[in-house]
Design a protein around this motif. Structure first.
Motif, PDB file in Angstrom:
ATOM      1  N   UNK A 112      -3.088  -7.021 -11.894  1.00  0.00           N
ATOM      2  CA  UNK A 112      -4.243  -6.726 -11.225  1.00  0.00           C
ATOM      3  C   UNK A 112      -4.148  -6.018  -9.824  1.00  0.00           C
ATOM      4  N   UNK A 113      -3.112  -6.408  -9.163  1.00  0.00           N
ATOM      5  CA  UNK A 113      -3.126  -5.946  -7.565  1.00  0.00           C
ATOM      6  C   UNK A 113      -2.283  -4.522  -7.764  1.00  0.00           C
ATOM      7  N   UNK A 114      -1.671  -4.232  -8.759  1.00  0.00           N
ATOM      8  CA  UNK A 114      -0.658  -2.933  -8.741  1.00  0.00           C
ATOM      9  C   UNK A 114      -1.973  -1.953  -8.410  1.00  0.00           C
ATOM     10  N   UNK A 115      -3.083  -2.168  -8.742  1.00  0.00           N
ATOM     11  CA  UNK A 115      -4.320  -1.219  -8.579  1.00  0.00           C
ATOM     12  C   UNK A 115      -4.536  -0.890  -7.168  1.00  0.00           C
ATOM     13  N   UNK A 116      -4.029  -1.558  -6.287  1.00  0.00           N
ATOM     14  CA  UNK A 116      -4.140  -1.095  -4.899  1.00  0.00           C
ATOM     15  C   UNK A 116      -3.521   0.398  -4.748  1.00  0.00           C
ATOM     16  N   UNK A 117      -2.840   0.741  -5.546  1.00  0.00           N
ATOM     17  CA  UNK A 117      -2.278   2.333  -5.434  1.00  0.00           C
ATOM     18  C   UNK A 117      -3.506   3.176  -5.523  1.00  0.00           C
ATOM     19  N   UNK A 118      -4.439   2.791  -6.321  1.00  0.00           N
ATOM     20  CA  UNK A 118      -5.632   3.668  -6.300  1.00  0.00           C
ATOM     21  C   UNK A 118      -6.263   3.914  -5.076  1.00  0.00           C
ATOM     22  N   UNK A 119      -6.800   2.893  -4.349  1.00  0.00           N
ATOM     23  CA  UNK A 119      -7.519   3.411  -3.126  1.00  0.00           C
ATOM     24  C   UNK A 119      -6.489   3.997  -2.310  1.00  0.00           C
ATOM     25  N   UNK A 120      -5.563   3.567  -2.323  1.00  0.00           N
ATOM     26  CA  UNK A 120      -4.385   4.508  -1.400  1.00  0.00           C
ATOM     27  C   UNK A 120      -4.358   5.562  -1.613  1.00  0.00           C
ATOM     28  N   UNK A 121      -4.406   6.066  -2.640  1.00  0.00           N
ATOM     29  CA  UNK A 121      -4.422   7.554  -3.130  1.00  0.00           C
ATOM     30  C   UNK A 121      -5.704   8.240  -2.641  1.00  0.00           C
TER      31      UNK A 121
END
Length: 437
Positions: A408-417
Protein backbone atom coordinates in the motif's frame (compact mmCIF):
# COMPACT_ATOMS: atom_id res chain seq x y z
CA UNK A 1 -5.03 45.78 1.59
CA UNK A 2 -4.76 48.12 4.54
CA UNK A 3 -1.87 48.22 6.94
CA UNK A 4 -4.04 46.83 9.68
CA UNK A 5 -4.75 43.79 7.58
CA UNK A 6 -1.10 42.77 7.32
CA UNK A 7 -0.96 41.33 10.81
CA UNK A 8 -3.23 39.11 12.83
CA UNK A 9 -4.80 39.78 16.19
CA UNK A 10 -5.13 37.84 19.40
CA UNK A 11 -8.76 37.27 18.48
CA UNK A 12 -7.63 35.37 15.36
CA UNK A 13 -5.41 33.16 17.50
CA UNK A 14 -8.27 32.53 19.94
CA UNK A 15 -10.61 31.48 17.14
CA UNK A 16 -7.87 29.26 15.68
CA UNK A 17 -7.46 27.61 19.09
CA UNK A 18 -11.19 26.80 19.16
CA UNK A 19 -11.04 25.41 15.62
CA UNK A 20 -8.05 23.24 16.54
CA UNK A 21 -9.76 22.01 19.70
CA UNK A 22 -12.96 21.19 17.86
CA UNK A 23 -11.16 19.42 15.03
CA UNK A 24 -9.04 17.41 17.46
CA UNK A 25 -12.12 16.38 19.44
CA UNK A 26 -13.99 15.29 16.34
CA UNK A 27 -11.02 13.55 14.76
CA UNK A 28 -10.56 11.59 17.98
CA UNK A 29 -13.58 9.58 16.89
CA UNK A 30 -11.63 8.38 13.84
CA UNK A 31 -8.34 7.78 15.63
CA UNK A 32 -9.78 5.75 18.45
CA UNK A 33 -11.16 3.26 15.92
CA UNK A 34 -7.58 2.02 15.44
CA UNK A 35 -7.50 0.59 18.98
CA UNK A 36 -11.09 -0.62 18.69
CA UNK A 37 -10.38 -2.88 15.72
CA UNK A 38 -9.36 -5.95 17.70
CA UNK A 39 -12.10 -5.81 20.42
CA UNK A 40 -14.89 -5.01 17.94
CA UNK A 41 -13.64 -7.73 15.61
CA UNK A 42 -13.72 -10.19 18.51
CA UNK A 43 -17.20 -9.21 19.73
CA UNK A 44 -18.91 -9.30 16.34
CA UNK A 45 -16.73 -12.00 14.70
CA UNK A 46 -15.71 -9.69 11.85
CA UNK A 47 -12.87 -10.15 9.34
CA UNK A 48 -10.07 -7.67 8.58
CA UNK A 49 -11.95 -6.69 5.43
CA UNK A 50 -15.11 -5.95 7.44
CA UNK A 51 -13.12 -3.87 9.91
CA UNK A 52 -11.62 -1.97 7.01
CA UNK A 53 -15.19 -1.30 5.89
CA UNK A 54 -16.40 0.12 9.20
CA UNK A 55 -13.25 2.13 9.87
CA UNK A 56 -12.99 3.25 6.28
CA UNK A 57 -15.30 2.87 3.29
CA UNK A 58 -18.69 3.15 5.04
CA UNK A 59 -17.57 6.33 6.79
CA UNK A 60 -15.97 7.75 3.65
CA UNK A 61 -18.97 7.18 1.37
CA UNK A 62 -21.35 9.01 3.74
CA UNK A 63 -18.77 11.79 4.19
CA UNK A 64 -18.27 12.14 0.44
CA UNK A 65 -22.00 12.30 -0.34
CA UNK A 66 -22.41 15.24 2.05
CA UNK A 67 -19.04 16.87 1.30
CA UNK A 68 -19.96 19.09 -1.65
CA UNK A 69 -23.29 20.35 -0.22
CA UNK A 70 -21.45 21.03 3.04
CA UNK A 71 -18.88 23.15 1.21
CA UNK A 72 -21.68 25.06 -0.52
CA UNK A 73 -23.32 25.77 2.85
CA UNK A 74 -20.05 27.13 4.24
CA UNK A 75 -19.57 29.39 1.21
CA UNK A 76 -23.04 30.90 1.58
CA UNK A 77 -23.86 30.93 5.29
CA UNK A 78 -22.20 31.63 8.62
CA UNK A 79 -19.31 29.23 9.02
CA UNK A 80 -19.19 29.79 12.78
CA UNK A 81 -22.82 28.79 13.33
CA UNK A 82 -22.46 25.83 10.98
CA UNK A 83 -19.49 24.50 12.97
CA UNK A 84 -21.31 24.98 16.29
CA UNK A 85 -24.31 23.00 15.03
CA UNK A 86 -22.12 20.21 13.64
CA UNK A 87 -20.37 19.75 16.99
CA UNK A 88 -23.67 19.15 18.82
CA UNK A 89 -25.04 16.67 16.28
CA UNK A 90 -21.65 14.88 16.10
CA UNK A 91 -21.75 14.23 19.86
CA UNK A 92 -25.23 12.70 19.60
CA UNK A 93 -24.34 10.36 16.73
CA UNK A 94 -21.11 9.30 18.47
CA UNK A 95 -23.06 8.21 21.55
CA UNK A 96 -25.30 6.15 19.25
CA UNK A 97 -22.16 4.24 18.14
CA UNK A 98 -21.64 3.14 21.73
CA UNK A 99 -25.18 1.74 21.88
CA UNK A 100 -24.72 -0.46 18.79
CA UNK A 101 -25.85 -4.04 19.43
CA UNK A 102 -24.85 -5.46 16.03
CA UNK A 103 -22.19 -4.89 13.39
CA UNK A 104 -24.65 -3.43 10.80
CA UNK A 105 -25.98 -1.00 13.43
CA UNK A 106 -22.44 0.17 14.18
CA UNK A 107 -21.77 0.68 10.46
CA UNK A 108 -24.90 2.85 10.11
CA UNK A 109 -24.02 4.85 13.23
CA UNK A 110 -20.52 5.54 11.88
CA UNK A 111 -22.07 6.77 8.64
CA UNK A 112 -24.23 9.21 10.60
CA UNK A 113 -21.10 10.50 12.35
CA UNK A 114 -19.52 11.05 8.93
CA UNK A 115 -22.46 13.16 7.76
CA UNK A 116 -22.04 15.55 10.72
CA UNK A 117 -18.28 15.85 10.09
CA UNK A 118 -18.57 16.82 6.41
CA UNK A 119 -18.77 20.63 6.92
CA UNK A 120 -15.98 20.84 9.52
CA UNK A 121 -12.85 20.93 7.36
CA UNK A 122 -14.12 23.19 4.53
CA UNK A 123 -15.74 25.66 6.94
CA UNK A 124 -12.70 25.75 9.23
CA UNK A 125 -10.11 26.25 6.48
CA UNK A 126 -12.28 28.91 4.85
CA UNK A 127 -12.35 30.71 8.21
CA UNK A 128 -8.58 30.41 8.64
CA UNK A 129 -8.05 32.04 5.23
CA UNK A 130 -10.01 35.05 6.54
CA UNK A 131 -8.16 35.09 9.86
CA UNK A 132 -4.58 35.03 8.49
CA UNK A 133 -2.87 36.58 5.44
CA UNK A 134 -1.21 34.22 2.95
CA UNK A 135 2.27 34.88 4.32
CA UNK A 136 1.25 33.57 7.78
CA UNK A 137 -1.31 31.05 6.61
CA UNK A 138 0.84 27.91 6.39
CA UNK A 139 1.66 27.95 10.10
CA UNK A 140 -1.99 28.59 11.00
CA UNK A 141 -3.09 25.75 8.72
CA UNK A 142 -0.44 23.45 10.19
CA UNK A 143 -1.75 24.23 13.69
CA UNK A 144 -5.24 23.21 12.52
CA UNK A 145 -4.11 20.12 10.63
CA UNK A 146 -1.92 19.05 13.57
CA UNK A 147 -5.13 18.41 15.49
CA UNK A 148 -5.51 14.83 14.16
CA UNK A 149 -1.98 13.97 15.24
CA UNK A 150 -2.63 15.42 18.69
CA UNK A 151 -5.86 13.45 18.92
CA UNK A 152 -3.94 10.35 17.84
CA UNK A 153 -1.82 10.65 20.98
CA UNK A 154 -4.96 10.61 23.12
CA UNK A 155 -6.93 8.17 20.99
CA UNK A 156 -4.21 5.55 20.63
CA UNK A 157 -2.55 5.79 24.05
CA UNK A 158 -5.17 6.90 26.57
CA UNK A 159 -7.87 5.40 24.37
CA UNK A 160 -6.13 2.02 24.42
CA UNK A 161 -6.09 2.10 28.22
CA UNK A 162 -9.77 3.09 28.43
CA UNK A 163 -10.85 0.40 25.97
CA UNK A 164 -8.65 -2.23 27.55
CA UNK A 165 -10.13 -1.39 30.98
CA UNK A 166 -13.79 -0.52 30.32
CA UNK A 167 -14.46 -1.66 26.75
CA UNK A 168 -14.84 -0.01 23.36
CA UNK A 169 -18.36 1.34 24.03
CA UNK A 170 -17.06 3.51 26.88
CA UNK A 171 -14.56 5.01 24.45
CA UNK A 172 -17.40 6.39 22.31
CA UNK A 173 -19.23 7.79 25.34
CA UNK A 174 -16.18 9.67 26.61
CA UNK A 175 -15.21 11.35 23.33
CA UNK A 176 -18.74 12.70 22.76
CA UNK A 177 -18.54 15.47 25.38
CA UNK A 178 -15.66 17.86 24.34
CA UNK A 179 -17.31 18.98 21.06
CA UNK A 180 -20.33 20.18 23.02
CA UNK A 181 -18.21 22.70 24.95
CA UNK A 182 -16.43 23.86 21.78
CA UNK A 183 -19.80 24.36 20.06
CA UNK A 184 -21.06 26.48 22.96
CA UNK A 185 -17.98 28.73 22.84
CA UNK A 186 -18.23 29.14 19.07
CA UNK A 187 -21.91 30.05 19.24
CA UNK A 188 -21.55 32.58 22.07
CA UNK A 189 -18.10 34.13 21.66
CA UNK A 190 -17.06 34.11 17.97
CA UNK A 191 -18.13 36.50 15.25
CA UNK A 192 -18.12 35.60 11.57
CA UNK A 193 -15.11 37.36 9.94
CA UNK A 194 -15.37 39.27 6.67
CA UNK A 195 -14.79 37.03 3.68
CA UNK A 196 -11.75 37.79 1.55
CA UNK A 197 -10.30 40.43 3.89
CA UNK A 198 -6.72 39.46 2.93
CA UNK A 199 -7.38 38.90 -0.76
CA UNK A 200 -7.13 40.91 -3.92
CA UNK A 201 -10.26 43.14 -3.94
CA UNK A 202 -11.14 41.84 -7.41
CA UNK A 203 -11.43 38.30 -6.05
CA UNK A 204 -12.76 39.34 -2.65
CA UNK A 205 -15.75 41.09 -4.28
CA UNK A 206 -16.50 38.24 -6.68
CA UNK A 207 -20.08 36.96 -6.28
CA UNK A 208 -20.72 33.45 -5.03
CA UNK A 209 -21.27 30.98 -7.83
CA UNK A 210 -23.86 28.23 -7.80
CA UNK A 211 -22.64 25.02 -6.16
CA UNK A 212 -22.34 22.92 -9.30
CA UNK A 213 -21.04 25.79 -11.43
CA UNK A 214 -18.36 26.46 -8.83
CA UNK A 215 -17.44 22.77 -8.71
CA UNK A 216 -17.19 22.55 -12.51
CA UNK A 217 -14.97 25.64 -12.62
CA UNK A 218 -12.65 24.19 -9.99
CA UNK A 219 -12.43 20.79 -11.69
CA UNK A 220 -11.64 22.53 -14.97
CA UNK A 221 -8.39 23.82 -13.43
CA UNK A 222 -5.64 21.31 -14.27
CA UNK A 223 -3.39 22.51 -11.43
CA UNK A 224 -6.19 22.16 -8.91
CA UNK A 225 -6.99 18.63 -10.11
CA UNK A 226 -3.38 17.49 -9.78
CA UNK A 227 -3.01 19.04 -6.34
CA UNK A 228 -6.19 17.33 -5.13
CA UNK A 229 -5.06 14.01 -6.62
CA UNK A 230 -1.72 14.27 -4.80
CA UNK A 231 -3.52 15.01 -1.51
CA UNK A 232 -5.78 12.00 -2.06
CA UNK A 233 -2.82 9.65 -2.53
CA UNK A 234 -1.17 11.06 0.58
CA UNK A 235 -4.33 10.30 2.54
CA UNK A 236 -4.63 6.81 1.03
CA UNK A 237 -1.22 5.90 2.42
CA UNK A 238 -1.40 7.89 5.65
CA UNK A 239 -4.81 6.75 6.84
CA UNK A 240 -4.06 3.12 6.00
CA UNK A 241 -0.97 3.37 8.19
CA UNK A 242 -2.79 5.16 11.02
CA UNK A 243 -5.57 2.57 11.14
CA UNK A 244 -3.40 -0.56 10.90
CA UNK A 245 -0.21 0.45 12.72
CA UNK A 246 -1.50 -0.72 16.12
CA UNK A 247 -2.56 -4.18 14.84
CA UNK A 248 0.79 -4.37 12.99
CA UNK A 249 2.73 -3.82 16.23
CA UNK A 250 0.59 -6.44 17.96
CA UNK A 251 0.93 -9.08 15.24
CA UNK A 252 4.47 -8.54 13.94
CA UNK A 253 6.23 -7.27 17.07
CA UNK A 254 4.30 -9.20 19.72
CA UNK A 255 3.18 -6.15 21.74
CA UNK A 256 0.07 -5.97 23.90
CA UNK A 257 -2.90 -3.83 22.83
CA UNK A 258 -2.08 -1.20 25.44
CA UNK A 259 1.64 -1.01 24.59
CA UNK A 260 0.97 -0.94 20.84
CA UNK A 261 -1.65 1.79 21.24
CA UNK A 262 0.63 3.91 23.42
CA UNK A 263 3.56 3.62 21.00
CA UNK A 264 1.46 4.22 17.88
CA UNK A 265 -0.15 7.25 19.51
CA UNK A 266 2.75 8.87 21.30
CA UNK A 267 5.59 8.15 18.88
CA UNK A 268 3.74 8.72 15.62
CA UNK A 269 1.43 11.40 17.00
CA UNK A 270 4.13 13.52 18.65
CA UNK A 271 6.56 13.27 15.75
CA UNK A 272 3.82 14.04 13.19
CA UNK A 273 2.58 17.01 15.21
CA UNK A 274 6.09 18.44 15.52
CA UNK A 275 6.85 17.79 11.86
CA UNK A 276 3.59 19.35 10.69
CA UNK A 277 4.09 22.49 12.78
CA UNK A 278 7.71 22.76 11.69
CA UNK A 279 6.79 22.44 8.02
CA UNK A 280 4.15 25.15 8.41
CA UNK A 281 6.65 27.49 10.08
CA UNK A 282 9.33 26.70 7.51
CA UNK A 283 6.88 27.05 4.62
CA UNK A 284 5.90 30.58 5.68
CA UNK A 285 9.52 31.64 5.77
CA UNK A 286 10.63 29.99 2.55
CA UNK A 287 7.46 31.22 0.85
CA UNK A 288 8.76 34.79 1.29
CA UNK A 289 11.71 33.85 -0.93
CA UNK A 290 9.87 31.75 -3.49
CA UNK A 291 6.38 30.28 -3.74
CA UNK A 292 8.01 27.22 -5.30
CA UNK A 293 8.62 25.97 -1.75
CA UNK A 294 4.88 25.38 -1.39
CA UNK A 295 5.55 22.33 -3.59
CA UNK A 296 9.22 21.77 -2.82
CA UNK A 297 8.69 21.08 0.89
CA UNK A 298 5.94 18.46 0.34
CA UNK A 299 8.12 16.75 -2.28
CA UNK A 300 11.08 16.48 0.11
CA UNK A 301 8.81 15.25 2.90
CA UNK A 302 7.26 12.58 0.69
CA UNK A 303 10.59 11.04 -0.32
CA UNK A 304 11.92 10.91 3.24
CA UNK A 305 8.59 9.52 4.48
CA UNK A 306 8.64 6.70 1.92
CA UNK A 307 12.20 5.65 2.73
CA UNK A 308 11.75 5.66 6.51
CA UNK A 309 8.36 3.94 6.27
CA UNK A 310 9.75 1.08 4.19
CA UNK A 311 12.57 0.62 6.70
CA UNK A 312 10.05 0.58 9.56
CA UNK A 313 7.91 -2.10 7.91
CA UNK A 314 10.79 -4.44 6.98
CA UNK A 315 12.74 -4.03 10.24
CA UNK A 316 12.87 -7.34 12.15
CA UNK A 317 11.31 -7.69 15.64
CA UNK A 318 13.55 -6.71 18.54
CA UNK A 319 13.27 -4.52 21.61
CA UNK A 320 15.52 -1.45 21.76
CA UNK A 321 14.62 -0.41 25.31
CA UNK A 322 11.78 -0.40 27.80
CA UNK A 323 9.92 2.51 29.41
CA UNK A 324 8.04 1.28 32.44
CA UNK A 325 5.90 -1.61 31.26
CA UNK A 326 6.09 -0.53 27.60
CA UNK A 327 8.62 -2.32 25.39
CA UNK A 328 9.86 -0.17 22.52
CA UNK A 329 10.86 -2.07 19.34
CA UNK A 330 13.93 -0.88 17.45
CA UNK A 331 11.71 -0.30 14.43
CA UNK A 332 9.95 2.55 16.25
CA UNK A 333 13.00 4.75 15.63
CA UNK A 334 12.18 4.64 11.91
CA UNK A 335 8.51 5.18 12.72
CA UNK A 336 9.39 8.40 14.57
CA UNK A 337 11.40 9.67 11.59
CA UNK A 338 8.57 8.80 9.24
CA UNK A 339 6.06 10.57 11.49
CA UNK A 340 8.07 13.81 11.46
CA UNK A 341 8.05 14.07 7.66
CA UNK A 342 4.66 12.51 6.88
CA UNK A 343 2.73 15.77 7.45
CA UNK A 344 5.05 18.03 5.44
CA UNK A 345 2.60 18.12 2.55
CA UNK A 346 -0.43 19.39 4.46
CA UNK A 347 0.14 23.07 5.30
CA UNK A 348 1.94 24.07 2.07
CA UNK A 349 -0.59 22.28 -0.16
CA UNK A 350 -3.60 23.76 1.65
CA UNK A 351 -2.01 27.22 1.56
CA UNK A 352 -1.52 26.87 -2.18
CA UNK A 353 -5.09 25.66 -2.58
CA UNK A 354 -6.55 28.68 -0.72
CA UNK A 355 -4.62 30.99 -3.06
CA UNK A 356 -5.84 29.19 -6.19
CA UNK A 357 -9.50 30.11 -5.69
CA UNK A 358 -11.67 33.09 -4.79
CA UNK A 359 -12.84 33.59 -1.17
CA UNK A 360 -16.38 32.46 -2.02
CA UNK A 361 -15.08 29.25 -3.59
CA UNK A 362 -12.73 28.23 -0.80
CA UNK A 363 -15.07 26.03 1.20
CA UNK A 364 -16.26 24.30 -1.98
CA UNK A 365 -12.64 23.84 -3.13
CA UNK A 366 -11.67 22.38 0.24
CA UNK A 367 -14.81 20.24 0.26
CA UNK A 368 -13.95 18.72 -3.13
CA UNK A 369 -10.41 18.09 -1.92
CA UNK A 370 -11.73 16.57 1.32
CA UNK A 371 -14.15 14.31 -0.56
CA UNK A 372 -11.27 12.89 -2.59
CA UNK A 373 -8.92 12.51 0.38
CA UNK A 374 -11.67 10.94 2.49
CA UNK A 375 -12.66 8.40 -0.17
CA UNK A 376 -9.03 7.54 -0.86
CA UNK A 377 -7.76 7.74 2.71
CA UNK A 378 -10.52 6.73 5.09
CA UNK A 379 -12.50 4.82 2.47
CA UNK A 380 -10.02 2.81 0.42
CA UNK A 381 -6.82 2.92 2.48
CA UNK A 382 -7.92 0.84 5.51
CA UNK A 383 -10.26 -1.34 3.44
CA UNK A 384 -7.74 -2.33 0.75
CA UNK A 385 -5.04 -2.87 3.37
CA UNK A 386 -7.35 -5.22 5.28
CA UNK A 387 -8.43 -7.00 2.09
CA UNK A 388 -4.81 -7.40 0.96
CA UNK A 389 -3.89 -8.74 4.38
CA UNK A 390 -6.68 -11.35 4.13
CA UNK A 391 -5.55 -12.23 0.59
CA UNK A 392 -1.94 -12.75 1.67
CA UNK A 393 -2.87 -14.74 4.79
CA UNK A 394 -2.45 -18.23 3.24
CA UNK A 395 1.01 -17.27 1.95
CA UNK A 396 2.38 -14.98 4.67
CA UNK A 397 0.51 -16.18 7.76
CA UNK A 398 0.85 -13.83 10.73
CA UNK A 399 3.02 -11.47 8.64
CA UNK A 400 0.31 -10.84 6.02
CA UNK A 401 -0.40 -7.38 7.42
CA UNK A 402 3.28 -6.41 7.15
CA UNK A 403 3.36 -7.22 3.42
CA UNK A 404 -0.03 -5.57 2.84
CA UNK A 405 1.24 -2.33 4.38
CA UNK A 406 4.40 -2.51 2.26
CA UNK A 407 2.39 -2.79 -0.93
CA UNK A 408 0.00 0.00 0.00
CA UNK A 409 2.72 2.48 0.94
CA UNK A 410 4.67 2.12 -2.29
CA UNK A 411 1.87 4.23 -3.77
CA UNK A 412 3.57 7.30 -2.23
CA UNK A 413 5.54 7.41 -5.48
CA UNK A 414 2.37 8.64 -7.22
CA UNK A 415 1.89 11.91 -5.26
CA UNK A 416 5.64 12.52 -5.48
CA UNK A 417 5.34 12.34 -9.28
CA UNK A 418 2.29 14.66 -9.27
CA UNK A 419 4.06 17.24 -7.09
CA UNK A 420 7.07 17.14 -9.39
CA UNK A 421 4.79 17.81 -12.37
CA UNK A 422 3.18 20.78 -10.63
CA UNK A 423 6.60 22.13 -9.66
CA UNK A 424 7.79 21.99 -13.27
CA UNK A 425 4.57 23.63 -14.48
CA UNK A 426 4.97 26.45 -11.92
CA UNK A 427 1.57 25.69 -10.39
CA UNK A 428 2.77 27.49 -7.26
CA UNK A 429 1.99 30.81 -9.01
CA UNK A 430 -1.59 31.53 -7.81
CA UNK A 431 -2.26 34.15 -10.47
CA UNK A 432 -1.88 31.47 -13.16
CA UNK A 433 -4.11 29.01 -11.34
CA UNK A 434 -6.84 31.62 -10.90
CA UNK A 435 -6.98 32.04 -14.62
CA UNK A 436 -7.72 28.34 -15.01
CA UNK A 437 -4.25 27.37 -16.21
Amino acid sequence: MSATDTHTSRASHAVLALLVGGYASIFLGRQIMAVMIEPIKLEFGASDTAMGLISGLAFAVAYALMGLPAGGLADRHSRVRLLALCGVIWAITTVICGFAVSFPMLVIARMLVAVTEAPVTPASLSLIADLYPARNRSLAISCFTAAPTLSAIVGLSLGAWVIDTWGWRTGFYLIASPPLLISLLLALAVREPERGRFDNPLHGNAPALGLWRSARQLLGNAHYRKLVAACAWFSFSGLAFAMWNTPFLIRSHGLSLQSAGILAGVVTGCSAALGGLFSGWLSDRLNLRSQAWLLGLPLIGTLVTLLSLLLYLVWPPGIAFQIGAVEVPTAMLWCALMGFFTMWWVAPCFNLLTQMVSPRQRATAVALQTICTTLAGIGLGPLLTGALSDLLLPWAGDESLRYALLGVHLTLLIPAWLLLQLYRQQAFAPQQALQGA
